[in-house]
Enzyme design. Sequence first.
Site, PDB file in Angstrom:
ATOM      1  N   SER A  82       0.837  -1.198   0.000  1.00 58.70           N
ATOM      2  CA  SER A  82       0.000   0.000   0.000  1.00 58.70           C
ATOM      3  C   SER A  82       0.880   1.260   0.000  1.00 58.70           C
ATOM      4  O   SER A  82       1.689   1.435  -0.908  1.00 58.70           O
ATOM      5  CB  SER A  82      -0.967  -0.058   1.186  1.00 58.70           C
ATOM      6  OG  SER A  82      -2.012   0.870   1.043  1.00 58.70           O
ATOM      7  N   HIS A 230      -7.273  -6.022  -0.065  1.00 58.41           N
ATOM      8  CA  HIS A 230      -6.119  -5.122   0.052  1.00 58.41           C
ATOM      9  C   HIS A 230      -5.075  -5.655   1.036  1.00 58.41           C
ATOM     10  O   HIS A 230      -3.886  -5.393   0.880  1.00 58.41           O
ATOM     11  CB  HIS A 230      -6.608  -3.740   0.503  1.00 58.41           C
ATOM     12  CG  HIS A 230      -5.542  -2.688   0.481  1.00 58.41           C
ATOM     13  ND1 HIS A 230      -4.817  -2.379  -0.659  1.00 58.41           N
ATOM     14  CD2 HIS A 230      -5.063  -1.867   1.461  1.00 58.41           C
ATOM     15  CE1 HIS A 230      -3.954  -1.419  -0.376  1.00 58.41           C
ATOM     16  NE2 HIS A 230      -4.074  -1.088   0.892  1.00 58.41           N
TER      17      HIS A 230
END
Length: 253
Positions: A82, A230
């Site tokens: 991320s 994610h």
Amino acid sequence: MHFVVSGEGQAVVLIHGLFGDLDNLKSLSHELEKTHQVIRVDVPNHGLSEHWQQMDYPLLAEAVIQLLDTLDLSSAHLVGHSMGGKIAMATALLYPERIDSVVAADIAPAAYPPRHQTVFAGLNSLDLVNTTRNSALVHLTEAGIDNATAQFLLKSLRRAEVGFGWKMNLEGLIASYDKLIAWDIDAAPYTKAAFIIRGGDSDYVGAEHKQGILAQFPKVQAKTINGAGHWLHAQKPEIFNRLVAEFVGEQGR
């Protein structure tokens, strides 16, 4: 940056995402340290690293290079999740001679719309003086944060002289948030090996990002881990760790 080193061999730096710390990629570290020297870092404003009132990707890339200099490393592989993936990509673009390869987990070199307003609101509204860990969890979930994310955030909660405090610099993260979701790295393409691993259930890396990825990382490889979102490194650790270890290992041959 605060860091922990393990293993021996070619260096690999592991960089966590927003609100995290160096333990986030610890499982990957255990896999990589069989063949590599692994450096896990706390990004500034996280964990035990310095608190900055302003942070952006050029500054964070410079901090990565300063870490390599501190460890007397001429180069290293970078792996980031991320925000950490954006740090890794920015460092590779700005200092290509120092970076052997780059892995970005579920992130593209792109600007993103704001996604964390609920999280910031929940963290800011928590009464740190008059709370317990259990009541903090209740507060965050009642503020609209899902239980898994709330549990993750509470890893940064630590006891203070009175009540609790955050290890992360919440004020600095809020002040820097617009720059962290942006992407304005204007540099020549990174022509060494790059790898983007996306979660099949995540919308962070989509078809709309393909052109921008190839423009800056023309030798990129890509994989999708189905059944993962994610947080792919935590949801599918065996597959994720194997993919990263195989990719990094291939670059050392």
